[in-house]
Scaffold this motif. Sequence first.
Motif, PDB file in Angstrom:
ATOM      1  N   TRP A   1      14.852   3.222  13.202  1.00 53.13           N
ATOM      2  CA  TRP A   1      14.187   2.951  11.585  1.00 53.13           C
ATOM      3  C   TRP A   1      12.740   4.224  10.706  1.00 53.13           C
ATOM      4  N   ALA A   2      12.900   4.138   9.788  1.00 49.54           N
ATOM      5  CA  ALA A   2      11.915   5.194   9.481  1.00 49.54           C
ATOM      6  C   ALA A   2      10.763   4.643   8.395  1.00 49.54           C
ATOM      7  N   PHE A   3       9.964   4.424   8.482  1.00 51.13           N
ATOM      8  CA  PHE A   3       8.861   4.481   7.860  1.00 51.13           C
ATOM      9  C   PHE A   3       7.985   5.481   7.080  1.00 51.13           C
ATOM     10  N   TRP A   4       7.505   5.304   6.312  1.00 51.85           N
ATOM     11  CA  TRP A   4       7.496   6.505   5.328  1.00 51.85           C
ATOM     12  C   TRP A   4       6.296   5.852   4.298  1.00 51.85           C
ATOM     13  N   ASN A   5       5.051   6.941   3.331  1.00 53.33           N
ATOM     14  CA  ASN A   5       5.172   5.836   2.446  1.00 53.33           C
ATOM     15  C   ASN A   5       5.216   7.143   0.907  1.00 53.33           C
ATOM     16  N   GLU A   6       5.119   6.311   0.053  1.00 56.97           N
ATOM     17  CA  GLU A   6       5.107   7.331  -1.306  1.00 56.97           C
ATOM     18  C   GLU A   6       4.664   7.609  -2.336  1.00 56.97           C
ATOM     19  N   LYS A   7       3.031   7.743  -1.306  1.00 54.36           N
ATOM     20  CA  LYS A   7       1.627   8.454  -1.809  1.00 54.36           C
ATOM     21  C   LYS A   7       1.527   9.620  -0.681  1.00 54.36           C
TER      22      LYS A   7
ATOM     23  N   PHE B   1       8.237   0.643  16.617  1.00 54.78           N
ATOM     24  CA  PHE B   1       7.481   0.580  15.668  1.00 54.78           C
ATOM     25  C   PHE B   1       6.314  -0.420  15.514  1.00 54.78           C
ATOM     26  N   ILE B   2       6.458  -1.698  15.940  1.00 51.96           N
ATOM     27  CA  ILE B   2       5.620  -2.663  15.494  1.00 51.96           C
ATOM     28  C   ILE B   2       4.280  -2.179  16.739  1.00 51.96           C
ATOM     29  N   GLN B   3       4.723  -1.219  18.080  1.00 52.04           N
ATOM     30  CA  GLN B   3       3.794  -0.965  18.473  1.00 52.04           C
ATOM     31  C   GLN B   3       2.591  -0.031  17.799  1.00 52.04           C
TER      32      GLN B   3
ATOM     33  N   ALA C   1       0.806  -1.647  -0.119  1.00 46.39           N
ATOM     34  CA  ALA C   1       0.198  -0.113  -0.455  1.00 46.39           C
ATOM     35  C   ALA C   1       0.537   1.477   0.101  1.00 46.39           C
ATOM     36  N   GLY C   2       1.751   1.202  -0.283  1.00 43.45           N
ATOM     37  CA  GLY C   2       2.933   2.395  -0.744  1.00 43.45           C
ATOM     38  C   GLY C   2       3.682   2.670   0.352  1.00 43.45           C
ATOM     39  N   TYR C   3       3.619   1.721   1.898  1.00 41.72           N
ATOM     40  CA  TYR C   3       3.912   1.955   3.208  1.00 41.72           C
ATOM     41  C   TYR C   3       5.828   1.235   2.997  1.00 41.72           C
ATOM     42  N   TYR C   4       6.834   2.037   3.549  1.00 47.64           N
ATOM     43  CA  TYR C   4       8.210   1.711   3.305  1.00 47.64           C
ATOM     44  C   TYR C   4       8.770   1.256   4.636  1.00 47.64           C
ATOM     45  N   LEU C   5       9.760   0.639   5.316  1.00 45.20           N
ATOM     46  CA  LEU C   5      10.289   0.676   5.519  1.00 45.20           C
ATOM     47  C   LEU C   5      12.535   0.104   5.336  1.00 45.20           C
ATOM     48  N   THR C   6      12.670   1.607   6.308  1.00 44.42           N
ATOM     49  CA  THR C   6      14.114   1.689   5.678  1.00 44.42           C
ATOM     50  C   THR C   6      15.221   1.673   7.625  1.00 44.42           C
ATOM     51  N   HIS C   7      16.240   1.046   7.229  1.00 47.37           N
ATOM     52  CA  HIS C   7      16.461   0.525   8.594  1.00 47.37           C
ATOM     53  C   HIS C   7      18.167   1.454   8.091  1.00 47.37           C
ATOM     54  N   LEU C   8      17.660   2.563   8.819  1.00 47.87           N
ATOM     55  CA  LEU C   8      19.478   3.016   8.653  1.00 47.87           C
ATOM     56  C   LEU C   8      20.091   2.826   9.177  1.00 47.87           C
ATOM     57  N   SER C   9      21.153   3.065   9.340  1.00 48.10           N
ATOM     58  CA  SER C   9      22.809   3.322   9.499  1.00 48.10           C
ATOM     59  C   SER C   9      23.308   3.345  10.769  1.00 48.10           C
ATOM     60  N   ASP C  10      22.491   4.762  11.373  1.00 47.79           N
ATOM     61  CA  ASP C  10      22.462   4.777  12.954  1.00 47.79           C
ATOM     62  C   ASP C  10      22.291   3.766  14.041  1.00 47.79           C
ATOM     63  N   GLY C  11      21.107   3.074  13.237  1.00 51.02           N
ATOM     64  CA  GLY C  11      20.183   1.749  14.200  1.00 51.02           C
ATOM     65  C   GLY C  11      18.487   2.408  14.315  1.00 51.02           C
TER      66      GLY C  11
ATOM     67  N   TYR D   1       4.484  11.717   1.476  1.00 52.14           N
ATOM     68  CA  TYR D   1       5.130  11.343   1.820  1.00 52.14           C
ATOM     69  C   TYR D   1       5.030  12.620   2.194  1.00 52.14           C
ATOM     70  N   VAL D   2       4.359  13.649   1.123  1.00 54.54           N
ATOM     71  CA  VAL D   2       3.720  15.099   1.809  1.00 54.54           C
ATOM     72  C   VAL D   2       3.335  15.868   2.566  1.00 54.54           C
ATOM     73  N   GLU D   3       2.232  14.744   2.530  1.00 58.02           N
ATOM     74  CA  GLU D   3       0.879  15.128   3.807  1.00 58.02           C
ATOM     75  C   GLU D   3       1.617  14.994   5.243  1.00 58.02           C
ATOM     76  N   GLU D   4       2.541  13.381   5.221  1.00 62.72           N
ATOM     77  CA  GLU D   4       2.596  13.072   6.517  1.00 62.72           C
ATOM     78  C   GLU D   4       4.128  12.773   6.349  1.00 62.72           C
ATOM     79  N   ASP D   5       4.633  13.508   7.195  1.00 62.94           N
ATOM     80  CA  ASP D   5       5.826  13.196   8.229  1.00 62.94           C
ATOM     81  C   ASP D   5       5.885  11.890   7.986  1.00 62.94           C
ATOM     82  N   VAL D   6       8.317  11.341   8.386  1.00 61.71           N
ATOM     83  CA  VAL D   6       8.597  10.666   7.926  1.00 61.71           C
ATOM     84  C   VAL D   6       8.180   9.935   9.233  1.00 61.71           C
ATOM     85  N   GLN D   7       7.705   8.647   9.814  1.00 62.91           N
ATOM     86  CA  GLN D   7       7.807   8.934  10.977  1.00 62.91           C
ATOM     87  C   GLN D   7       8.979   7.657  11.063  1.00 62.91           C
ATOM     88  N   ARG D   8       9.700   7.912  12.653  1.00 62.57           N
ATOM     89  CA  ARG D   8      11.239   7.431  12.742  1.00 62.57           C
ATOM     90  C   ARG D   8      10.787   6.949  14.079  1.00 62.57           C
TER      91      ARG D   8
END
Length: 167
Positions: A65-71, A87-89, A53-63, A73-80
């Motif tokens: 996690w970034a959760f974002w939506n490609e559709k 994240f699971i909660q 559904a356009g959602y992505y999860l990225t495991h960043l180098s600092d450990g 992302y302008v209206e919603e901030d990236v969740q960290r």
Amino acid sequence: MSDHRQDWEAALDSIEWDEVLEEVGEQLKTNLAAELRFRTYEELERASQFLGAGYYLTHLSDGTWAFWNEKNYVEEDVQRFQDPKAFIQYVIEQFQFNREQVESLIESMREARQMKRCIQCGFDFDPQDPVREELGIDGIYAEEGASEEFCSPQCAIENVVQEMKES
């Protein structure tokens, strides 16, 4: 006054709005990539785990996690998130996931690779990106046996040139 208005309207009519919107969309994707410390949106997308559904999860180098939506992302901030449990909660609360969906999410998180940060440019990169392997740049280390890596041959060369200038 009337001629000025007609000129203005004619100028507006001549604008290719589809092209303008496409350029704006591309710039916004570039900004998203930069926010998450990636050189390009394409690198960010390849490095991220697609969840649907356009959602992505990225495991960043600092450990983190970034959760974002490609559709949206302008209206919603990236969740960290600082850790996987947070994240699971969040997902359980936001999306009302059932047990099976949570288990699937946990499996996706296991498949997500943690990024590394280039010691030259500071961008995050996926050390297992197939493009790196195709280009033969897999594992360009700062020193033999070191864990610090360069993201590209260009950064490795820039580092050598910089060191030469400093000595």
